[in-house]
Design an enzyme around this catalytic site. Structure first.
Site, PDB file in Angstrom:
ATOM      1  N   GLN A 286      -5.581   0.339  -5.553  1.00  0.00           N
ATOM      2  CA  GLN A 286      -4.610  -0.494  -6.261  1.00  0.00           C
ATOM      3  C   GLN A 286      -5.003  -1.970  -6.197  1.00  0.00           C
ATOM      4  O   GLN A 286      -4.954  -2.689  -7.190  1.00  0.00           O
ATOM      5  CB  GLN A 286      -3.225  -0.309  -5.618  1.00  0.00           C
ATOM      6  CG  GLN A 286      -2.155  -1.144  -6.267  1.00  0.00           C
ATOM      7  CD  GLN A 286      -1.867  -0.691  -7.687  1.00  0.00           C
ATOM      8  OE1 GLN A 286      -1.644   0.480  -7.922  1.00  0.00           O
ATOM      9  NE2 GLN A 286      -1.879  -1.615  -8.632  1.00  0.00           N
TER      10      GLN A 286
ATOM     11  N   HIS B 135      -3.496   1.215   0.301  1.00  0.00           N
ATOM     12  CA  HIS B 135      -3.691   1.639  -1.099  1.00  0.00           C
ATOM     13  C   HIS B 135      -4.816   0.787  -1.698  1.00  0.00           C
ATOM     14  O   HIS B 135      -4.594  -0.022  -2.591  1.00  0.00           O
ATOM     15  CB  HIS B 135      -2.379   1.454  -1.862  1.00  0.00           C
ATOM     16  CG  HIS B 135      -2.337   2.162  -3.179  1.00  0.00           C
ATOM     17  ND1 HIS B 135      -3.348   2.974  -3.645  1.00  0.00           N
ATOM     18  CD2 HIS B 135      -1.369   2.177  -4.155  1.00  0.00           C
ATOM     19  CE1 HIS B 135      -3.014   3.447  -4.830  1.00  0.00           C
ATOM     20  NE2 HIS B 135      -1.831   2.981  -5.158  1.00  0.00           N
TER      21      HIS B 135
ATOM     22  N   ASP C 166       6.873  -4.713  -4.666  1.00  0.00           N
ATOM     23  CA  ASP C 166       6.676  -3.259  -4.695  1.00  0.00           C
ATOM     24  C   ASP C 166       8.029  -2.629  -4.376  1.00  0.00           C
ATOM     25  O   ASP C 166       8.958  -3.309  -3.919  1.00  0.00           O
ATOM     26  CB  ASP C 166       5.604  -2.851  -3.663  1.00  0.00           C
ATOM     27  CG  ASP C 166       5.232  -1.369  -3.726  1.00  0.00           C
ATOM     28  OD1 ASP C 166       5.570  -0.700  -4.728  1.00  0.00           O
ATOM     29  OD2 ASP C 166       4.603  -0.879  -2.768  1.00  0.00           O
TER      30      ASP C 166
ATOM     31  N   CYS D  15       2.625  -2.836  -8.481  1.00  0.00           N
ATOM     32  CA  CYS D  15       1.713  -1.698  -8.682  1.00  0.00           C
ATOM     33  C   CYS D  15       2.337  -0.595  -9.520  1.00  0.00           C
ATOM     34  O   CYS D  15       1.616   0.260 -10.038  1.00  0.00           O
ATOM     35  CB  CYS D  15       1.249  -1.159  -7.330  1.00  0.00           C
ATOM     36  SG  CYS D  15       2.573  -0.457  -6.314  1.00  0.00           S
TER      37      CYS D  15
ATOM     38  N   ARG E  84      -4.806  11.607  -1.863  1.00  0.00           N
ATOM     39  CA  ARG E  84      -3.547  10.870  -1.615  1.00  0.00           C
ATOM     40  C   ARG E  84      -2.793  11.673  -0.564  1.00  0.00           C
ATOM     41  O   ARG E  84      -2.380  12.812  -0.825  1.00  0.00           O
ATOM     42  CB  ARG E  84      -2.735  10.731  -2.896  1.00  0.00           C
ATOM     43  CG  ARG E  84      -1.350  10.160  -2.653  1.00  0.00           C
ATOM     44  CD  ARG E  84      -0.650   9.721  -3.918  1.00  0.00           C
ATOM     45  NE  ARG E  84      -1.172   8.457  -4.386  1.00  0.00           N
ATOM     46  CZ  ARG E  84      -0.567   7.661  -5.256  1.00  0.00           C
ATOM     47  NH1 ARG E  84       0.606   7.997  -5.755  1.00  0.00           N
ATOM     48  NH2 ARG E  84      -1.107   6.521  -5.643  1.00  0.00           N
TER      49      ARG E  84
ATOM     50  N   ARG F 118      -6.344  -0.070 -13.360  1.00  0.00           N
ATOM     51  CA  ARG F 118      -6.622   1.042 -12.446  1.00  0.00           C
ATOM     52  C   ARG F 118      -7.771   1.878 -13.002  1.00  0.00           C
ATOM     53  O   ARG F 118      -8.654   2.320 -12.267  1.00  0.00           O
ATOM     54  CB  ARG F 118      -5.379   1.927 -12.258  1.00  0.00           C
ATOM     55  CG  ARG F 118      -4.226   1.280 -11.509  1.00  0.00           C
ATOM     56  CD  ARG F 118      -4.581   0.954 -10.057  1.00  0.00           C
ATOM     57  NE  ARG F 118      -5.016   2.117  -9.306  1.00  0.00           N
ATOM     58  CZ  ARG F 118      -4.222   3.011  -8.719  1.00  0.00           C
ATOM     59  NH1 ARG F 118      -2.919   2.859  -8.781  1.00  0.00           N
ATOM     60  NH2 ARG F 118      -4.725   4.036  -8.047  1.00  0.00           N
TER      61      ARG F 118
HETATM   62  N1   CP Z   1       0.451   2.408  -8.459  1.00  0.00           N
HETATM   63  C1   CP Z   1       0.222   3.721  -8.223  1.00  0.00           C
HETATM   64  O1   CP Z   1      -0.557   4.118  -7.355  1.00  0.00           O
HETATM   65  O2   CP Z   1       0.918   4.547  -9.043  1.00  0.00           O
HETATM   66  P1   CP Z   1       1.053   6.121  -8.896  1.00  0.00           P
HETATM   67  O3   CP Z   1       1.867   6.407  -7.663  1.00  0.00           O
HETATM   68  O4   CP Z   1       1.748   6.547 -10.150  1.00  0.00           O
HETATM   69  O5   CP Z   1      -0.318   6.732  -8.759  1.00  0.00           O
HETATM   70  N1  NVA Z   2       4.461   1.602  -1.646  1.00  0.00           N
HETATM   71  C1  NVA Z   2       4.538   2.621  -2.669  1.00  0.00           C
HETATM   72  C2  NVA Z   2       3.388   2.498  -3.618  1.00  0.00           C
HETATM   73  C3  NVA Z   2       3.407   3.480  -4.748  1.00  0.00           C
HETATM   74  C4  NVA Z   2       2.207   3.350  -5.645  1.00  0.00           C
HETATM   75  C5  NVA Z   2       4.554   3.992  -2.031  1.00  0.00           C
HETATM   76  O1  NVA Z   2       3.794   4.227  -1.076  1.00  0.00           O
HETATM   77  O2  NVA Z   2       5.329   4.843  -2.473  1.00  0.00           O
END
Ligand code: CP
Ligand code: NVA
Length: 287
Positions: free
Chosen positions: A118, A115, A206, A245, A88, A273
């Protein structure tokens, strides 16, 4: 489309006990986090355990990456130790550089651009709820962000149409939109959130302030009219499903009566997930 590994294979097993066939016994997944996470971190960790393997977690801040070791050298070294890496990252380009230098599979666990893990769980959740993806109408409302891009990437592959409602300045990545259209994906862009959700089988929201966004107050003001309320849900098809998400901010991008109401699938989505991550890991490591 990924499917849940047979639930009978797990019947009666505690969450941390491997599936009876333990297909990834002895394999290790390393996870590198440059941003916060709850779902991605825990679902990947439990996924590899249930497949019979193990995981280790590194945050960029306590590895040598934060002291300037290159992404490429880190990738070459990690490839000598582990069987796969989930990353990440703050910069999508770093995941690409890591994957090009690595000799093991590298999984995108979210960047500022996408992502994908997701979306696999999201589409699985919709199928599980009885929706046929081919021909389905999915509406995205709010910020055109990394998660939007992954929906755009998936639209031509799975045959659903995507209507995206954003204010000016919050459009989705137009290169992604153009590429999806060139792959015969149906992507429609709107300014009016009610127009975006008209005829939708699914409404997706989101956060208005993603990790790394520096202009939180401005975003909340600019995007306020794009909150998914029960009145906006009524503008979609009767019985339309709601996805998010998570993490969610009730009262900002979605009202509590929607996310906690009968149309919401968000906790099945979060559970999936785990199942989607198992499919990704098995695909990467058993191929
Ligand atoms: N939806 C998602 O990726 O959640 P986290 O940021 O908690 O991993
Ligand atoms: N769009 C959000 C998704 C988190 C899972 C972010 O990037 O923070």
């Amino acid at each position: 489309m990924c499917v849940k590994r047979s639930t009978s294979a797990r019947k009666g097993l505690p969450n941390g006990t491997p599936d009876r066939d333990a297909p990834l016994a002895g394999r290790t997944l390393a996870m590198i986090f440059e941003k916060n996470s709850t779902r991605t971190r825990v679902s990947f960790d439990m996924a590899i355990r249930q497949l019979g393997g193990s995981s280790l977690i590194m945050t960029a801040s306590d590895s040598q990456i934060s002291r300037g070791e290159s992404i490429e050298d880190t990738a070459r070294v990690m490839s000598r130790y582990v069987d796969a890496v989930m990353m990440r990252a703050n910069r999508h380009a770093d995941v690409v550089a890591f994957s090009e230098a690595a000799s093991v599979p590298v999984i995108n666990g979210l960047t500022e651009k996408s992502h994908p893990c997701q979306i696999m769980a999201d589409l699985q959740t919709l199928e599980e709820a009885g929706l046929t993806l081919k021909g389905a109408r999915i509406a995205w409302v709010g910020d055109g962000n990394n998660v939007t891009s992954s929906f755009i990437h998936a639209a031509p592959k799975f045959g659903f149409s995507l209507s995206i409602g954003t204010p000016a300045g919050y459009d989705p990545n137009m290169e992604d939109v153009e590429r999806a259209r060139s792959e015969q994906g149906r992507i429609d862009l709107f300014r009016d959130p009610k127009e975006a959700v008209a005829g939708a089988d699914v409404v997706v929201a989101d956060t208005f302030v993603s990790m790394g966004d520096k202009d939180g107050d401005k975003r909340l003001a600019d995007l306020a009219a794009y909150k998914v309320s029960s009145s906006l849900m009524r503008a979609a098809n009767g019985g339309a499903k709601f996805l998010h998400c998570l993490p969610a901010h009730r009262g900002e991008e979605v009202d509590a009566d929607v996310i906690d109401g009968p149309q919401s699938l968000v906790f099945d989505e979060a559970e999936n997930r785990l199942h989607a991550q198992k499919a990704v890991l098995e695909w990467c490591l058993k191929a």
